[in-house]
Write a protein that holds these residues in place. Sequence first.
Motif, PDB file in Angstrom:
ATOM      1  N   CYS A 155       0.832  -1.220   0.000  1.00  0.00           N
ATOM      2  CA  CYS A 155       0.000   0.000   0.000  1.00  0.00           C
ATOM      3  C   CYS A 155       0.860   1.260   0.000  1.00  0.00           C
ATOM      4  CB  CYS A 155      -0.960  -0.012   1.184  1.00  0.00           C
ATOM      5  SG  CYS A 155      -2.328  -1.176   0.979  1.00  0.00           S
ATOM      6  N   PHE A 156       1.918   1.279   0.790  1.00  0.00           N
ATOM      7  CA  PHE A 156       2.804   2.450   0.758  1.00  0.00           C
ATOM      8  C   PHE A 156       3.469   2.588  -0.614  1.00  0.00           C
ATOM      9  CE2 PHE A 156       2.872   2.954   5.493  1.00  0.00           C
ATOM     10  CZ  PHE A 156       2.568   4.304   5.512  1.00  0.00           C
ATOM     11  N   ASP A 157       3.857   1.474  -1.207  1.00  0.00           N
ATOM     12  CA  ASP A 157       4.447   1.534  -2.555  1.00  0.00           C
ATOM     13  C   ASP A 157       3.450   2.125  -3.551  1.00  0.00           C
ATOM     14  OD1 ASP A 157       6.830   0.456  -1.673  1.00  0.00           O
ATOM     15  OD2 ASP A 157       6.439  -1.561  -2.453  1.00  0.00           O
ATOM     16  N   TRP A 158       2.187   1.718  -3.463  1.00  0.00           N
ATOM     17  CA  TRP A 158       1.173   2.254  -4.365  1.00  0.00           C
ATOM     18  C   TRP A 158       0.920   3.736  -4.102  1.00  0.00           C
ATOM     19  CZ3 TRP A 158      -2.091  -2.567  -2.932  1.00  0.00           C
ATOM     20  CH2 TRP A 158      -1.651  -3.662  -3.677  1.00  0.00           C
ATOM     21  N   MET A 159       1.035   4.144  -2.840  1.00  0.00           N
ATOM     22  CA  MET A 159       0.808   5.551  -2.502  1.00  0.00           C
ATOM     23  C   MET A 159       1.898   6.453  -3.084  1.00  0.00           C
ATOM     24  SD  MET A 159      -2.031   5.943  -0.894  1.00  0.00           S
ATOM     25  CE  MET A 159      -1.782   7.665  -0.505  1.00  0.00           C
ATOM     26  N   ILE A 160       3.128   5.966  -3.131  1.00  0.00           N
ATOM     27  CA  ILE A 160       4.229   6.827  -3.575  1.00  0.00           C
ATOM     28  C   ILE A 160       4.570   6.646  -5.052  1.00  0.00           C
ATOM     29  CG2 ILE A 160       5.211   7.049  -1.265  1.00  0.00           C
ATOM     30  CD1 ILE A 160       7.364   5.002  -2.097  1.00  0.00           C
ATOM     31  N   SER A 161       3.890   5.722  -5.712  1.00  0.00           N
ATOM     32  CA  SER A 161       4.167   5.538  -7.137  1.00  0.00           C
ATOM     33  C   SER A 161       3.032   6.137  -7.963  1.00  0.00           C
ATOM     34  CB  SER A 161       4.380   4.056  -7.456  1.00  0.00           C
ATOM     35  OG  SER A 161       3.253   3.310  -7.094  1.00  0.00           O
ATOM     36  N   ASP A 162       3.170   6.046  -9.249  1.00  0.00           N
ATOM     37  CA  ASP A 162       2.225   6.672 -10.170  1.00  0.00           C
ATOM     38  C   ASP A 162       1.054   5.731 -10.439  1.00  0.00           C
ATOM     39  OD1 ASP A 162       1.168   8.550 -11.897  1.00  0.00           O
ATOM     40  OD2 ASP A 162       2.316   7.818 -13.613  1.00  0.00           O
TER      41      ASP A 162
END
Length: 190
Positions: free
Chosen positions: A125-132
């Motif tokens: 979820c954090f990866d999805w939040m900081i990616s495009d």
Amino acid sequence: MTTDQLYAELNYVDHSRANRLKYANLILEQPELIPELLSIVFKVDDKTSCKAAWILEFVCSENLEAFIPYLELFTENIYRVHLDSAVRPVAKICEYLTKAYYSKTEETVLKVLSDSHKDLIITACFDWMISDEKVATKAYSMNTLYLFGQDFDWIHPELTLILERDFHRQSAGFKARARQILTKIKKEYE
């Protein structure tokens, strides 16, 4: 039904809710097909993986307990999913799991969602939040992270930083959900 047969069936899946529900019911009638469906979801460079993810999302919305035996396989592989049309339903499944975990009625998820599962979901979820990623994926992710922040003190401050940093660059949909989450977080610290 074999993985190849299921893969062939997925060619008939389209965006319509009725169609996705039809195939989700097929899986729910034969829950032994869930690992086959997951194996297709995690063929991450194949466009059919998106259709499999749509069906898996519907399976989870209809009967999350049928999915529980495959939590390990799911959480260990979610980071690999990268096609937009597959990431959104995977993020939604993470939100379903988290909502069930914090629900007062879903004891099964409470018993089986391990710290390892939580860590993998939080990381994704954090990866999805900081990616495009698209807004829907971010919306599901921020809600999932908000809920897990009840048990992990470090999540709310990190989530707040990301939401405030990205607020002015994002769409109206992102802003609306971010505003809701930030309001909930601020109320907890008052």
